[in-house]
Motif scaffolding. Structure first.
Motif, PDB file in Angstrom:
ATOM      1  N   HIS A  75      49.186  -2.793  20.709  1.00 41.84           N
ATOM      2  CA  HIS A  75      50.067  -3.472  20.971  1.00 41.84           C
ATOM      3  C   HIS A  75      50.534  -5.036  21.012  1.00 41.84           C
ATOM      4  O   HIS A  75      51.548  -4.896  21.391  1.00 41.84           O
ATOM      5  N   ILE A  76      49.547  -5.382  22.133  1.00 41.55           N
ATOM      6  CA  ILE A  76      49.509  -6.541  22.939  1.00 41.55           C
ATOM      7  C   ILE A  76      50.042  -7.555  22.234  1.00 41.55           C
ATOM      8  O   ILE A  76      50.548  -8.723  22.041  1.00 41.55           O
ATOM      9  N   HIS A  77      49.640  -7.504  20.863  1.00 43.74           N
ATOM     10  CA  HIS A  77      49.507  -8.820  19.869  1.00 43.74           C
ATOM     11  C   HIS A  77      51.243  -9.202  19.695  1.00 43.74           C
ATOM     12  O   HIS A  77      51.282  -9.548  19.667  1.00 43.74           O
ATOM     13  N   TRP A 125      58.506  -4.553  20.345  1.00 41.96           N
ATOM     14  CA  TRP A 125      57.864  -4.775  21.719  1.00 41.96           C
ATOM     15  C   TRP A 125      58.714  -2.981  22.339  1.00 41.96           C
ATOM     16  O   TRP A 125      57.693  -3.076  22.556  1.00 41.96           O
ATOM     17  N   GLN A 126      59.945  -3.268  22.741  1.00 43.02           N
ATOM     18  CA  GLN A 126      60.268  -2.696  23.709  1.00 43.02           C
ATOM     19  C   GLN A 126      60.219  -1.738  22.936  1.00 43.02           C
ATOM     20  O   GLN A 126      59.982  -0.182  23.918  1.00 43.02           O
ATOM     21  N   GLU A 127      60.255  -0.459  21.708  1.00 41.76           N
ATOM     22  CA  GLU A 127      59.930   0.861  21.414  1.00 41.76           C
ATOM     23  C   GLU A 127      57.906   0.782  21.273  1.00 41.76           C
ATOM     24  O   GLU A 127      58.200   1.668  21.759  1.00 41.76           O
ATOM     25  N   LYS A 128      57.634   0.006  20.469  1.00 44.19           N
ATOM     26  CA  LYS A 128      56.705   0.297  20.764  1.00 44.19           C
ATOM     27  C   LYS A 128      55.657   0.374  22.052  1.00 44.19           C
ATOM     28  O   LYS A 128      54.329   1.063  22.462  1.00 44.19           O
ATOM     29  N   TYR A 129      56.189  -0.231  23.719  1.00 42.31           N
ATOM     30  CA  TYR A 129      55.222  -0.461  24.106  1.00 42.31           C
ATOM     31  C   TYR A 129      56.297  -0.426  25.592  1.00 42.31           C
ATOM     32  O   TYR A 129      55.561   0.495  25.959  1.00 42.31           O
ATOM     33  N   ILE A 130      56.679  -1.023  25.496  1.00 40.12           N
ATOM     34  CA  ILE A 130      57.627  -0.935  26.603  1.00 40.12           C
ATOM     35  C   ILE A 130      57.457   0.379  27.221  1.00 40.12           C
ATOM     36  O   ILE A 130      57.419   0.862  28.281  1.00 40.12           O
ATOM     37  N   SER A 131      58.909   0.921  26.473  1.00 37.43           N
ATOM     38  CA  SER A 131      58.790   2.497  26.318  1.00 37.43           C
ATOM     39  C   SER A 131      57.911   3.593  26.815  1.00 37.43           C
ATOM     40  O   SER A 131      57.671   4.502  28.028  1.00 37.43           O
ATOM     41  N   PRO A 132      56.805   3.579  26.302  1.00 35.26           N
ATOM     42  CA  PRO A 132      56.320   4.470  26.419  1.00 35.26           C
ATOM     43  C   PRO A 132      54.779   3.678  27.148  1.00 35.26           C
ATOM     44  O   PRO A 132      54.853   4.835  27.687  1.00 35.26           O
ATOM     45  N   ASN A 133      54.905   3.172  27.428  1.00 36.82           N
ATOM     46  CA  ASN A 133      53.955   2.083  28.806  1.00 36.82           C
ATOM     47  C   ASN A 133      55.382   2.265  30.647  1.00 36.82           C
ATOM     48  O   ASN A 133      54.257   2.569  31.590  1.00 36.82           O
ATOM     49  N   LEU A 134      55.949   2.020  30.331  1.00 35.23           N
ATOM     50  CA  LEU A 134      56.571   1.727  31.680  1.00 35.23           C
ATOM     51  C   LEU A 134      56.758   3.738  32.514  1.00 35.23           C
ATOM     52  O   LEU A 134      56.397   3.008  33.587  1.00 35.23           O
ATOM     53  N   PRO A 135      56.638   4.321  31.520  1.00 35.26           N
ATOM     54  CA  PRO A 135      56.809   5.677  32.867  1.00 35.26           C
ATOM     55  C   PRO A 135      54.707   5.785  33.916  1.00 35.26           C
ATOM     56  O   PRO A 135      55.154   6.460  33.656  1.00 35.26           O
ATOM     57  N   LEU A 136      53.902   4.852  32.478  1.00 29.40           N
ATOM     58  CA  LEU A 136      53.074   5.160  33.008  1.00 29.40           C
ATOM     59  C   LEU A 136      52.788   4.683  34.277  1.00 29.40           C
ATOM     60  O   LEU A 136      51.295   4.403  34.459  1.00 29.40           O
TER      61      LEU A 136
END
Length: 263
Positions: A75-77, A125-136
């Motif tokens: 999802h970096i794109h 961006w918020q749904e596909k990257y931030i939400s799943p990655n922030l807890p990691l």
């Protein structure tokens, strides 16, 4: 002024007159010259170009690194549509493990503010990257840095590996240590230490820091270049002078990720 005072000190009126008349030339040039000197001394070579670089470092939960990298690769794109990514690396050696390091370019601070605002409104961006990655993530850090005036951002000749060396200099700025530091970097280049990508001076974050980003084709060639540098009299002399301004230094060995522009 009383007549008694005038008779006691017959030249005082004439002296005071000349003092008032020439006060500006007596006081102003010295103080102005001192102020001009201290201003130049404090700032050193100025950064006229508004372009700056944001250094971001994320520490990831050890068991979640693969998940984080897979999602970032996917999802970096969504992020690079908003601003330019210079490079994205996984930290291999040095300092804390399970870290990723990335550099983003901005035209100026207004540009960055617009990008951050757009990202906050970007639902995908918020749904596909931030939400799943922030807890990691365990920790996030950032710095704002400029390229030093005598250096341009370079590109490597081919894919390889990177080393970022961080120097914590004594307070005073490039006006104090700039020439000696430049000489030390240039002598490393001359003996073939490795390929210089960029030299950055921090503006926000830990101050008085200089980051030097190097490229090498293999870790072993980097080690060989380091040995050559240590045995070269020019490097030894230049480093000795530069170390007079140095508080501490550290380095990190970086592996570029598949989507990194700098590979």
């Amino acid at each position: 002024m009383s007549s008694v005072f005038r008779h006691a000190f017959p030249g005082i009126r004439r002296t005071m007159f000349h003092f008032r008349r020439h006060w500006w030339t007596l006081v102003t040039p010295a103080s102005w010259g001192q102020r001009q000197k201290s201003t130049t001394f404090a700032t050193g070579p100025r950064q006229y170009d508004g372009t700056f670089y944001e250094f971001r470092t994320y520490t990831i939960q050890p068991a979640k690194m693969n998940e984080f990298l897979e999602n970032t690769n996917k999802h970096i794109h969504l992020r690079t549509t908003h601003s330019e990514l210079i490079g994205y690396w996984r930290q291999e050696f040095g300092d804390v493990m399970n870290r990723v390091f990335h550099i983003w370019k901005y035209d100026n601070f207004a540009h960055r503010a617009r990008v951050r605002e757009a990202l906050a409104k970007d639902e995908e961006w918020q749904e596909k990257y931030i939400s799943p990655n922030l807890p990691l993530m365990v920790q996030q850090k950032n710095e704002i840095a400029y390229l030093v005036p005598w250096c341009k951002l370079e590109k490597p000749p081919k894919e390889g590996f990177y080393e970022i060396v961080t120097f914590h200099m004594k307070p005073g700025g490039p006006a104090l240590w700039g020439e000696d530091f430049q000489r030390a970097v240039n002598t490393h280049i001359q003996v073939g230490y490795s390929k210089l990508i960029g030299v950055f001076h921090t503006e926000f974050g830990t101050l008085n820091r200089v980051h030097v980003l190097w490229w090498t084709d293999t870790p072993d060639n980097r080690a060989a270049g380091r040995h050559r540098a240590h045995e070269d009299a020019r490097v030894v002399a230049a480093v000795r002078e530069s170390c007079n301004h140095l508080e501490s230094q550290e380095n990190v060995f970086l592996i570029p990720l598949p989507f990194s522009p700098l590979k």
